[in-house]
Design a protein around this motif. Structure first.
Motif, mmCIF file in Angstrom:
data_model
loop_
_atom_site.group_PDB
_atom_site.id
_atom_site.type_symbol
_atom_site.label_atom_id
_atom_site.label_comp_id
_atom_site.label_asym_id
_atom_site.label_seq_id
_atom_site.Cartn_x
_atom_site.Cartn_y
_atom_site.Cartn_z
ATOM 1 N N SER A 56 -12.769 22.308 15.762
ATOM 2 C CA SER A 56 -14.198 22.042 15.948
ATOM 3 C C SER A 56 -14.658 22.487 17.333
ATOM 4 O O SER A 56 -15.788 22.949 17.502
ATOM 5 C CB SER A 56 -14.514 20.561 15.716
ATOM 6 N N LEU A 57 -13.804 22.385 18.309
ATOM 7 C CA LEU A 57 -14.135 22.840 19.659
ATOM 8 C C LEU A 57 -14.195 24.365 19.714
ATOM 9 O O LEU A 57 -15.105 24.935 20.324
ATOM 10 C CB LEU A 57 -13.096 22.299 20.647
ATOM 11 N N ARG A 58 -13.246 25.019 19.049
ATOM 12 C CA ARG A 58 -13.230 26.492 19.046
ATOM 13 C C ARG A 58 -14.532 27.070 18.511
ATOM 14 O O ARG A 58 -14.985 28.128 18.956
ATOM 15 C CB ARG A 58 -12.066 27.021 18.207
ATOM 16 N N LYS A 59 -15.159 26.386 17.575
ATOM 17 C CA LYS A 59 -16.408 26.879 16.980
ATOM 18 C C LYS A 59 -17.560 26.927 17.979
ATOM 19 O O LYS A 59 -18.547 27.627 17.743
ATOM 20 C CB LYS A 59 -16.805 26.003 15.789
ATOM 21 N N LEU A 60 -17.441 26.219 19.079
ATOM 22 C CA LEU A 60 -18.513 26.174 20.079
ATOM 23 C C LEU A 60 -18.476 27.355 21.047
ATOM 24 O O LEU A 60 -19.421 27.578 21.782
ATOM 25 C CB LEU A 60 -18.415 24.873 20.888
ATOM 26 N N PHE A 61 -17.378 28.101 21.043
ATOM 27 C CA PHE A 61 -17.191 29.161 22.028
ATOM 28 C C PHE A 61 -17.640 30.510 21.479
ATOM 29 O O PHE A 61 -17.356 30.841 20.334
ATOM 30 C CB PHE A 61 -15.719 29.250 22.445
ATOM 31 N N ASP A 62 -18.317 31.287 22.321
ATOM 32 C CA ASP A 62 -18.710 32.643 21.931
ATOM 33 C C ASP A 62 -17.500 33.566 21.907
ATOM 34 O O ASP A 62 -17.411 34.458 21.076
ATOM 35 C CB ASP A 62 -19.767 33.197 22.886
ATOM 36 N N PHE A 63 -16.599 33.369 22.867
ATOM 37 C CA PHE A 63 -15.335 34.105 22.851
ATOM 38 C C PHE A 63 -14.310 33.313 23.643
ATOM 39 O O PHE A 63 -14.650 32.458 24.445
ATOM 40 C CB PHE A 63 -15.466 35.536 23.374
ATOM 41 N N THR A 64 -13.050 33.603 23.351
ATOM 42 C CA THR A 64 -11.968 32.855 23.986
ATOM 43 C C THR A 64 -10.930 33.802 24.571
ATOM 44 O O THR A 64 -10.716 34.904 24.072
ATOM 45 C CB THR A 64 -11.274 31.921 22.970
ATOM 46 N N ILE A 65 -10.311 33.323 25.634
ATOM 47 C CA ILE A 65 -9.248 34.073 26.304
ATOM 48 C C ILE A 65 -8.056 33.139 26.479
ATOM 49 O O ILE A 65 -8.206 31.990 26.894
ATOM 50 C CB ILE A 65 -9.701 34.577 27.683
ATOM 51 N N TYR A 66 -6.882 33.637 26.141
ATOM 52 C CA TYR A 66 -5.641 32.903 26.363
ATOM 53 C C TYR A 66 -4.861 33.671 27.424
ATOM 54 O O TYR A 66 -4.641 34.871 27.285
ATOM 55 C CB TYR A 66 -4.822 32.819 25.065
ATOM 56 N N VAL A 67 -4.472 32.985 28.481
ATOM 57 C CA VAL A 67 -3.699 33.615 29.546
ATOM 58 C C VAL A 67 -2.274 33.089 29.473
ATOM 59 O O VAL A 67 -2.024 31.905 29.676
ATOM 60 C CB VAL A 67 -4.311 33.333 30.937
ATOM 61 N N ASP A 68 -1.348 33.979 29.135
ATOM 62 C CA ASP A 68 0.073 33.640 29.079
ATOM 63 C C ASP A 68 0.631 33.566 30.495
ATOM 64 O O ASP A 68 0.386 34.461 31.299
ATOM 65 C CB ASP A 68 0.846 34.744 28.336
#
Length: 144
Positions: A56-68
């Motif tokens: 449900s939180l992911r739906k609020l974001f326009d785009f996401t970045i994961y930093v390994d």
């Protein structure tokens, strides 16, 4: 983890409303009240190791970045921070890391990378991540 409060904060900030942001004390492991954040922001950045684990939180974001980040570097940073800022001993930090932090990171955090729009290895440098964010924002602004 109070994802619903985080979602409320994100929605309020996006809408230009007042957001009540919890203040958490890592020494006592308790909330120490709230602070009010006002403003009409063009960009709201939400940062945290578990933000991509909640659908449900992911739906609020326009785009996401994961930093390994390399696990060794994570442990070293945690040791330095927790000893300096949270009054912990090195032994207690290592014990917590081995018993809960590392296993939970492998179970929850690492798989959440699959939900990211963009994935970077920290060694690639923050400047590359910043350039990518800027290019995405420039495109979104141009499309308005």
């Amino acid at each position: 983890i109070d994802f619903s409060t985080l979602a409320d904060v994100v929605l309020n900030l996006r809408d230009g409303s007042c957001a009540k942001i919890p203040i958490y004390d890592f020494v006592t492991h308790k909330r120490q009240g709230y602070r009010d954040e006002h403003g009409d922001y063009d960009v709201v950045i939400v940062e945290g190791i578990l933000v991509l684990t909640d659908s449900s939180l992911r739906k609020l974001f326009d785009f996401t970045i994961y930093v390994d980040t390399d696990p060794d570097l994570c442990l070293i940073r945690r040791l330095k921070r927790d000893c300096a800022e949270r009054g912990r001993t090195a032994d207690s930090v290592i014990e917590q890391y081995l018993s809960t932090v590392r296993p939970m990171a492998l179970q929850y955090v690492a798989p959440s990378a699959d939900y990211a729009d963009y994935r970077y290895v920290e060694a690639c440098g923050l400047d590359i991540v910043c350039k990518k964010i800027k290019s995405i924002l420039d495109c979104k602004i141009a499309m308005r």
